[in-house]
Enzyme design. Structure first.
Site, PDB file in Angstrom:
ATOM      1  N   SER A   1      -4.240  -1.491   7.460  1.00  0.00           N
ATOM      2  CA  SER A   1      -4.664  -1.541   5.200  1.00  0.00           C
ATOM      3  C   SER A   1      -5.393  -3.128   5.546  1.00  0.00           C
ATOM      4  O   SER A   1      -5.917  -3.500   4.720  1.00  0.00           O
ATOM      5  CB  SER A   1      -3.697  -2.226   4.538  1.00  0.00           C
ATOM      6  OG  SER A   1      -2.669  -0.465   4.610  1.00  0.00           O
TER       7      SER A   1
ATOM      8  N   CYS B   1      18.193   4.460  -2.735  1.00  0.00           N
ATOM      9  CA  CYS B   1      17.457   5.687  -4.283  1.00  0.00           C
ATOM     10  C   CYS B   1      18.504   6.617  -4.763  1.00  0.00           C
ATOM     11  O   CYS B   1      18.599   6.373  -6.003  1.00  0.00           O
ATOM     12  CB  CYS B   1      15.923   6.071  -4.011  1.00  0.00           C
ATOM     13  SG  CYS B   1      16.258   7.535  -2.971  1.00  0.00           S
TER      14      CYS B   1
ATOM     15  N   GLN C   1      16.947  15.943  -3.615  1.00  0.00           N
ATOM     16  CA  GLN C   1      15.760  14.876  -3.382  1.00  0.00           C
ATOM     17  C   GLN C   1      14.896  14.858  -3.118  1.00  0.00           C
ATOM     18  O   GLN C   1      14.405  15.893  -1.887  1.00  0.00           O
ATOM     19  CB  GLN C   1      16.718  13.740  -2.412  1.00  0.00           C
ATOM     20  CG  GLN C   1      18.000  13.208  -2.310  1.00  0.00           C
ATOM     21  CD  GLN C   1      18.597  12.074  -1.380  1.00  0.00           C
ATOM     22  OE1 GLN C   1      19.607  12.655  -1.441  1.00  0.00           O
ATOM     23  NE2 GLN C   1      17.654  11.609  -1.469  1.00  0.00           N
TER      24      GLN C   1
ATOM     25  N   GLY D   1      10.777  10.337  -1.583  1.00  0.00           N
ATOM     26  CA  GLY D   1      11.665   9.691  -1.155  1.00  0.00           C
ATOM     27  C   GLY D   1      11.884   9.581   0.366  1.00  0.00           C
ATOM     28  O   GLY D   1      12.170   8.313   1.002  1.00  0.00           O
TER      29      GLY D   1
ATOM     30  N   THR E   1       1.130  -1.419   0.043  1.00  0.00           N
ATOM     31  CA  THR E   1      -0.040   0.395  -0.187  1.00  0.00           C
ATOM     32  C   THR E   1       1.148   0.647   0.135  1.00  0.00           C
ATOM     33  O   THR E   1       0.213   2.335  -0.080  1.00  0.00           O
ATOM     34  CB  THR E   1      -0.486   0.279   1.514  1.00  0.00           C
ATOM     35  OG1 THR E   1       0.102  -0.342   2.132  1.00  0.00           O
ATOM     36  CG2 THR E   1      -1.927  -1.181   1.054  1.00  0.00           C
TER      37      THR E   1
ATOM     38  N   HIS F   1      14.812  12.233  -8.319  1.00  0.00           N
ATOM     39  CA  HIS F   1      16.053  12.371  -7.924  1.00  0.00           C
ATOM     40  C   HIS F   1      16.847  13.768  -8.569  1.00  0.00           C
ATOM     41  O   HIS F   1      17.136  12.655 -10.038  1.00  0.00           O
ATOM     42  CB  HIS F   1      16.647  11.548  -6.332  1.00  0.00           C
ATOM     43  CG  HIS F   1      16.021  11.218  -5.534  1.00  0.00           C
ATOM     44  ND1 HIS F   1      14.771  12.113  -4.720  1.00  0.00           N
ATOM     45  CD2 HIS F   1      16.437  10.212  -4.255  1.00  0.00           C
ATOM     46  CE1 HIS F   1      14.658  11.526  -3.447  1.00  0.00           C
ATOM     47  NE2 HIS F   1      15.815  10.463  -3.331  1.00  0.00           N
TER      48      HIS F   1
ATOM     49  N   ASN G   1      13.375   8.426  -8.887  1.00  0.00           N
ATOM     50  CA  ASN G   1      13.383   8.149  -7.356  1.00  0.00           C
ATOM     51  C   ASN G   1      12.713   6.458  -6.962  1.00  0.00           C
ATOM     52  O   ASN G   1      13.074   6.091  -6.458  1.00  0.00           O
ATOM     53  CB  ASN G   1      13.904   8.180  -6.093  1.00  0.00           C
ATOM     54  CG  ASN G   1      12.519   9.877  -5.744  1.00  0.00           C
ATOM     55  OD1 ASN G   1      11.806  10.450  -6.413  1.00  0.00           O
ATOM     56  ND2 ASN G   1      12.103   9.554  -4.321  1.00  0.00           N
TER      57      ASN G   1
HETATM   58  P1  A2P Z   1       0.744   0.708   5.854  1.00  0.00           P
HETATM   59  O1  A2P Z   1      -0.297   1.496   4.130  1.00  0.00           O
HETATM   60  O2  A2P Z   1      -1.027  -0.726   5.598  1.00  0.00           O
HETATM   61  O3  A2P Z   1       0.392   1.090   6.864  1.00  0.00           O
HETATM   62  P2  A2P Z   1       5.435   3.930   2.786  1.00  0.00           P
HETATM   63  O4  A2P Z   1       6.748   3.917   3.356  1.00  0.00           O
HETATM   64  O5  A2P Z   1       4.610   5.001   1.345  1.00  0.00           O
HETATM   65  O6  A2P Z   1       4.874   5.003   3.751  1.00  0.00           O
HETATM   66  O7  A2P Z   1       4.692   2.784   2.834  1.00  0.00           O
HETATM   67  C1  A2P Z   1       5.387   1.985   3.881  1.00  0.00           C
HETATM   68  C2  A2P Z   1       4.366   0.727   3.767  1.00  0.00           C
HETATM   69  O8  A2P Z   1       4.768  -0.500   4.523  1.00  0.00           O
HETATM   70  C3  A2P Z   1       3.299   0.673   3.198  1.00  0.00           C
HETATM   71  O9  A2P Z   1       2.666  -0.679   2.242  1.00  0.00           O
HETATM   72  C4  A2P Z   1       2.387   0.108   5.218  1.00  0.00           C
HETATM   73  O10 A2P Z   1       1.356  -0.105   5.690  1.00  0.00           O
HETATM   74  C5  A2P Z   1       3.640  -0.995   5.373  1.00  0.00           C
HETATM   75  N1  A2P Z   1       4.142  -1.663   7.012  1.00  0.00           N
HETATM   76  C6  A2P Z   1       4.529   0.097   7.479  1.00  0.00           C
HETATM   77  N2  A2P Z   1       4.425  -1.298   8.714  1.00  0.00           N
HETATM   78  C7  A2P Z   1       3.875  -2.472   8.778  1.00  0.00           C
HETATM   79  C8  A2P Z   1       3.424  -4.221   9.568  1.00  0.00           C
HETATM   80  N3  A2P Z   1       3.929  -3.324  10.543  1.00  0.00           N
HETATM   81  N4  A2P Z   1       3.600  -4.632   9.045  1.00  0.00           N
HETATM   82  C9  A2P Z   1       3.609  -4.537   7.577  1.00  0.00           C
HETATM   83  N5  A2P Z   1       3.976  -3.511   6.609  1.00  0.00           N
HETATM   84  C10 A2P Z   1       3.754  -2.729   6.978  1.00  0.00           C
END
Ligand code: A2P
Length: 334
Positions: free
Chosen positions: A41, A130, A157, A161, A12, A237, A310
């Site tokens: 999610s 990146c 950057q 990122g 996600t 970047h 990036n």
């Molecule tokens: P979620 O959307 O459920 O929080 P970004 O760096 O763009 O913010 O994305 C971080 C990604 O890592 C997201 O998909 C987030 O899911 C996921 N994530 C964060 N914490 C966990 C966790 N404990 N287990 C699995 N996925 C995680």
């Protein structure tokens, strides 16, 4: 041909969603995709490959010998906890975090540069930082030909990122709303601070660029320094790279070397104001290079301007190129 099962961790997130886009574009011979994210999610649906996929909540039992490969992009802590579990379950992990990058038994790979390192993996392959990825794509052909002595990196950057929250800070900042992710407002500002500071005055991002470049180019003799800066750009970047060589070069021949190299597009015509721009690189998988010119302050050196998306080449595309290599060569633990 046997079925290939792929897990996508962090599906996600910004990089996770781009994994899905690049996978749709590439149509690799993968039979089953399983998407994971956090509890936040749970039951969320994502449209992918013309179908609706339900997001699964990641836990210790998620792997259970179900996957051949996993793409991880959920941050360092999640990689540290779950990548070893995946490996125990015969899954090869391609990890986008910094968790394992400098571990000796973990290959750090940019396919245009060192794809042969993939074959030495013990279960985890790291995707570099990146800003390092786009730099080494441009540096490798020059190192092969002229032997790089020293590199000075100065980066500009994008907020993407820093993940979803980085983009929110820039959007909100336009309306004067205080930042959540960055230490200062990023709108109308440049922040010379990416990742934490270390005791030697450098940030971890700068140290990553220095150490990862040496590891990917297999050369500890290159002298490298870096200043990494967050700028109010949503995506892609830009980097000013100053390079000093051991050998002499002809500037036209050097440009031709870059033109002939994989993954690079040269945009360099100052008479028509043509040079790489973040807004043009966004959505593309290549590394764009321009403003290539001799550095007259040293015996043999150049300056160049290197721009890439990036989230694509700096993260998702690079990881999927590694996956493609593994699949093509039938490299799996199953
Ligand atoms: P979620 O959307 O459920 O929080 P970004 O760096 O763009 O913010 O994305 C971080 C990604 O890592 C997201 O998909 C987030 O899911 C996921 N994530 C964060 N914490 C966990 C966790 N404990 N287990 C699995 N996925 C995680």
């Amino acid at each position: 041909m046997k079925d290939i099962n792929l897990a996508i961790i962090g599906a996600t997130g910004l990089v996770g969603r781009t994994f899905l886009k690049v996978l749709e574009e590439k149509q690799l011979p993968i039979s089953n995709y399983t998407l994971f994210a956090s509890e936040r999610s749970k039951n969320k649906k994502i449209k992918f490959m013309g179908k609706e996929y339900i997001i699964n909540v990641l836990n210790e039992n998620s792997f259970n010998n179900k996957f051949d490969y996993a793409l991880f992009s959920a941050g360092k802590d999640i990689s540290l906890k779950y990548a070893p579990i995946a490996v125990k379950n015969k899954c090869i992990v391609i990890d986008n975090s910094s968790a394992f990058r400098m571990q000796e038994d973990v290959p750090l790979v940019v396919p245009e540069v060192n794809c042969e390192d993939i074959t030495t993996n013990q279960g985890i392959i790291s995707n570099p930082n990146c800003s390092t990825i786009q730099a080494v794509v441009a540096l490798k052909p020059l190192h092969d030909k002229y032997t790089i002595k020293r590199i000075v990196y100065s980066t500009y950057q994008a907020v993407s990122g820093a993940g979803n929250l980085g983009c929110v800070d820039l959007k909100n900042g336009i309306q004067g709303i205080a930042p959540q992710k960055f230490p200062y407002p990023i709108f109308s500002n440049c922040i010379p601070h990416i990742d934490d500071f270390t005791d030697n005055g450098y940030t971890k991002e700068e140290i990553k660029m220095i150490n990862e470049t040496k590891k990917i180019l297999h050369d500890d003799n290159i002298q490298i320094t870096a200043t990494t800066v967050r700028v109010p750009v949503f995506n892609s970047h830009s980097e000013s790279i100053n390079v000093e060589f051991e050998k002499d070069f002809d500037i036209e021949e050097l440009k031709q070397t870059l033109i002939n190299s994989k993954g690079i597009i040269i945009e360099d015509n100052i008479y028509e104001n043509i040079y790489p721009l973040a807004i043009n690189a966004t959505g593309k998988n290549d590394v764009f290079v321009g403003r290539i010119r001799r550095d007259y302050s040293v015996r043999s050196g150049i300056n160049m301007w290197v721009v890439a998306d990036n989230i694509r080449k700096g993260a998702a595309t690079n990881a999927i190129q590694i996956l493609e290599y593994l699949i093509k060569r039938n490299l799996s633990k199953n």
